[in-house]
Motif scaffolding. Structure first.
Motif, PDB file in Angstrom:
ATOM      1  N   LEU A  16       0.149 -30.182 -23.990  1.00 17.40           N
ATOM      2  CA  LEU A  16       1.335 -30.953 -23.662  1.00 17.40           C
ATOM      3  C   LEU A  16       1.451 -32.117 -24.638  1.00 17.40           C
ATOM      4  CD1 LEU A  16       3.685 -31.157 -21.624  1.00 17.40           C
ATOM      5  CD2 LEU A  16       2.213 -32.629 -20.239  1.00 17.40           C
ATOM      6  N   ARG A  17       2.507 -32.114 -25.405  1.00 14.43           N
ATOM      7  CA  ARG A  17       2.649 -33.092 -26.483  1.00 14.43           C
ATOM      8  C   ARG A  17       2.600 -34.521 -25.943  1.00 14.43           C
ATOM      9  NH1 ARG A  17       7.556 -32.075 -30.492  1.00 14.43           N
ATOM     10  NH2 ARG A  17       6.405 -30.086 -30.646  1.00 14.43           N
ATOM     11  N   GLY A  18       1.821 -35.360 -26.641  1.00  9.30           N
ATOM     12  CA  GLY A  18       1.696 -36.754 -26.261  1.00  9.30           C
ATOM     13  C   GLY A  18       0.707 -37.023 -25.157  1.00  9.30           C
ATOM     14  N   THR A  19      -0.019 -35.995 -24.713  1.00  8.77           N
ATOM     15  CA  THR A  19      -0.991 -36.165 -23.634  1.00  8.77           C
ATOM     16  C   THR A  19      -2.271 -35.403 -23.998  1.00  8.77           C
ATOM     17  OG1 THR A  19      -0.502 -34.189 -22.304  1.00  8.77           O
ATOM     18  CG2 THR A  19       0.973 -36.078 -22.035  1.00  8.77           C
ATOM     19  N   ASP A  20      -3.249 -35.517 -23.114  1.00  5.03           N
ATOM     20  CA  ASP A  20      -4.490 -34.740 -23.246  1.00  5.03           C
ATOM     21  C   ASP A  20      -4.474 -33.483 -22.383  1.00  5.03           C
ATOM     22  OD1 ASP A  20      -5.613 -36.622 -25.002  1.00  5.03           O
ATOM     23  OD2 ASP A  20      -6.333 -37.856 -23.327  1.00  5.03           O
ATOM     24  N   THR A  21      -3.343 -33.180 -21.768  1.00  2.35           N
ATOM     25  CA  THR A  21      -3.242 -32.031 -20.876  1.00  2.35           C
ATOM     26  C   THR A  21      -3.213 -30.733 -21.687  1.00  2.35           C
ATOM     27  OG1 THR A  21      -2.022 -33.319 -19.243  1.00  2.35           O
ATOM     28  CG2 THR A  21      -1.859 -30.921 -19.092  1.00  2.35           C
ATOM     29  N   VAL A  22      -4.084 -29.799 -21.329  1.00  4.34           N
ATOM     30  CA  VAL A  22      -4.187 -28.519 -22.026  1.00  4.34           C
ATOM     31  C   VAL A  22      -4.229 -27.407 -20.988  1.00  4.34           C
ATOM     32  CG1 VAL A  22      -5.626 -27.054 -23.507  1.00  4.34           C
ATOM     33  CG2 VAL A  22      -5.364 -29.491 -24.033  1.00  4.34           C
ATOM     34  N   ARG A  23      -3.442 -26.364 -21.226  1.00  2.00           N
ATOM     35  CA  ARG A  23      -3.526 -25.140 -20.441  1.00  2.00           C
ATOM     36  C   ARG A  23      -4.230 -24.094 -21.303  1.00  2.00           C
ATOM     37  NH1 ARG A  23      -2.646 -27.992 -16.807  1.00  2.00           N
ATOM     38  NH2 ARG A  23      -0.903 -27.986 -15.353  1.00  2.00           N
ATOM     39  N   THR A  24      -5.211 -23.407 -20.754  1.00  2.00           N
ATOM     40  CA  THR A  24      -5.992 -22.422 -21.496  1.00  2.00           C
ATOM     41  C   THR A  24      -5.664 -21.017 -21.008  1.00  2.00           C
ATOM     42  OG1 THR A  24      -7.798 -23.996 -21.806  1.00  2.00           O
ATOM     43  CG2 THR A  24      -8.315 -21.677 -22.121  1.00  2.00           C
ATOM     44  N   LEU A  25      -5.335 -20.131 -21.947  1.00  2.00           N
ATOM     45  CA  LEU A  25      -5.009 -18.746 -21.645  1.00  2.00           C
ATOM     46  C   LEU A  25      -5.970 -17.831 -22.395  1.00  2.00           C
ATOM     47  CD1 LEU A  25      -1.115 -18.925 -22.109  1.00  2.00           C
ATOM     48  CD2 LEU A  25      -2.405 -19.218 -19.985  1.00  2.00           C
ATOM     49  N   ARG A  26      -6.175 -16.650 -21.862  1.00  2.00           N
ATOM     50  CA  ARG A  26      -7.039 -15.674 -22.523  1.00  2.00           C
ATOM     51  C   ARG A  26      -6.182 -14.726 -23.359  1.00  2.00           C
ATOM     52  NH1 ARG A  26     -12.152 -15.984 -23.599  1.00  2.00           N
ATOM     53  NH2 ARG A  26     -12.513 -16.722 -21.467  1.00  2.00           N
TER      54      ARG A  26
END
Length: 296
Positions: A200-210
């Motif tokens: 998520l741009r501008g944040t440390d939020t990350v979604r991880t997909l396989r």
């Protein structure tokens, strides 16, 4: 390195002489225009040959200037000698694949002689046929891409990318309330711990997909749905940048589309939106041709 002048036309730059960009009316076709004009062609190794009309000065050179970011000074330019052709006196200069140009936009100038004022160059014919299927060839690390293009104000420039490794987006499918992306790695390989990361741009939020990996460890695909594109229960006015991490300990690699003849694709490749859960989700390419997903 993008500027408003280059957030670009809706017509891909193709190799033929008769593209709308090359035949447009305006300053470029004005007989009073004093700017020199250069034809250019690029081969499969990335070597670019520029060809200009005969000059009145004995030692002209071609200058490539990396366009500085706003408020920054110019950096060291790249200078090429213009050699005369024996047949007709035209001049040519060759930009070899090495050294690799820094990533950014390089404006092209003519230096008629040492100490003379530089003259911005206008584009002639651009033979980019070798770039059309560049995504079908393997590109070792570092992955270097250079595309000659015409700026919106009618001058010749080069779009350059230089990345340790690159994930080339091949196709983006929007269907069934989800988007599926197919891509291929250059300069790296996937292992069993590979992940796709939506940041998520501008944040440390990350979604991880396989990812679903091809047998050769380079091709892969992934699918993202509305549940992957919301953060902390909210989804409006957000942008997710797309990366792949080939191994558990490696640096994430940006997913982008660089390996063809389109220098600016933000307004060229336009995808439909996904409407779900009161939000819309739209994949798009940024001004740097990187893949992102906008949530509104």
């Amino acid at each position: 390195m993008s500027t408003p002048e280059d957030e670009m036309t809706s017509t891909p730059e193709r190799a033929a002489a008769g593209t709308p960009e090359d035949t447009a009316t305006g300053p470029r076709n004005d007989t009073r225009d004093t700017h020199p004009r250069a034809h250019c062609a690029i081969d499969t190794d990335g070597r670019i040959t520029f060809r200009l009309p005969p000059t009145a000065t004995p030692h002209p050179r071609l200058l490539l200037r990396l366009r500085p970011r706003k408020g920054r000074p110019e950096t060291t330019p790249h200078v090429l000698d213009l050699e005369p052709d024996r047949a007709d006196g035209h001049r040519h200069a060759v930009l070899e694949p090495l050294p690799v140009l820094d990533e950014g936009r390089w404006d092209v100038y003519l230096l008629p002689e040492p100490g003379a004022e530089r003259l911005r160059v206008r584009p002639g014919l651009r033979d980019l046929r070798t770039l059309v299927d560049a995504h079908l060839r393997e590109h070792p690390s570092p992955v270097a891409v250079r595309i000659p293009y015409a700026t919106k104000d009618g001058f010749l420039a080069l779009r350059a990318w230089r990345r340790t490794a690159h994930a080339e987006a091949r196709a983006v499918f929007v269907e069934d309330r989800a988007l599926t992306v197919t891509a291929r790695l250059h300069g790296a390989e996937l292992d069993q711990d590979a992940t796709v990361r939506l940041r998520l741009r501008g944040t440390d939020t990350v979604r991880t997909l396989r990812p679903r990996a091809d047998d050769d460890g380079r091709g892969f695909s992934f699918t993202a749905g509305p549940g992957d594109l919301t953060a902390d229960g909210g989804g409006a006015d957000r942008i997710w940048d797309v990366f792949v991490r080939p191994t558990a300990g490696s640096q994430p690699i940006r997913v982008a589309r660089l390996l063809d003849d389109v220098a600016d694709r933000k307004h060229v490749h336009v995808y439909p939106v996904i409407e779900a859960d009161g939000s819309t989700f739209r994949p798009y390419y940024t001004v740097d041709n990187d893949l992102a997903i906008e949530v509104t």
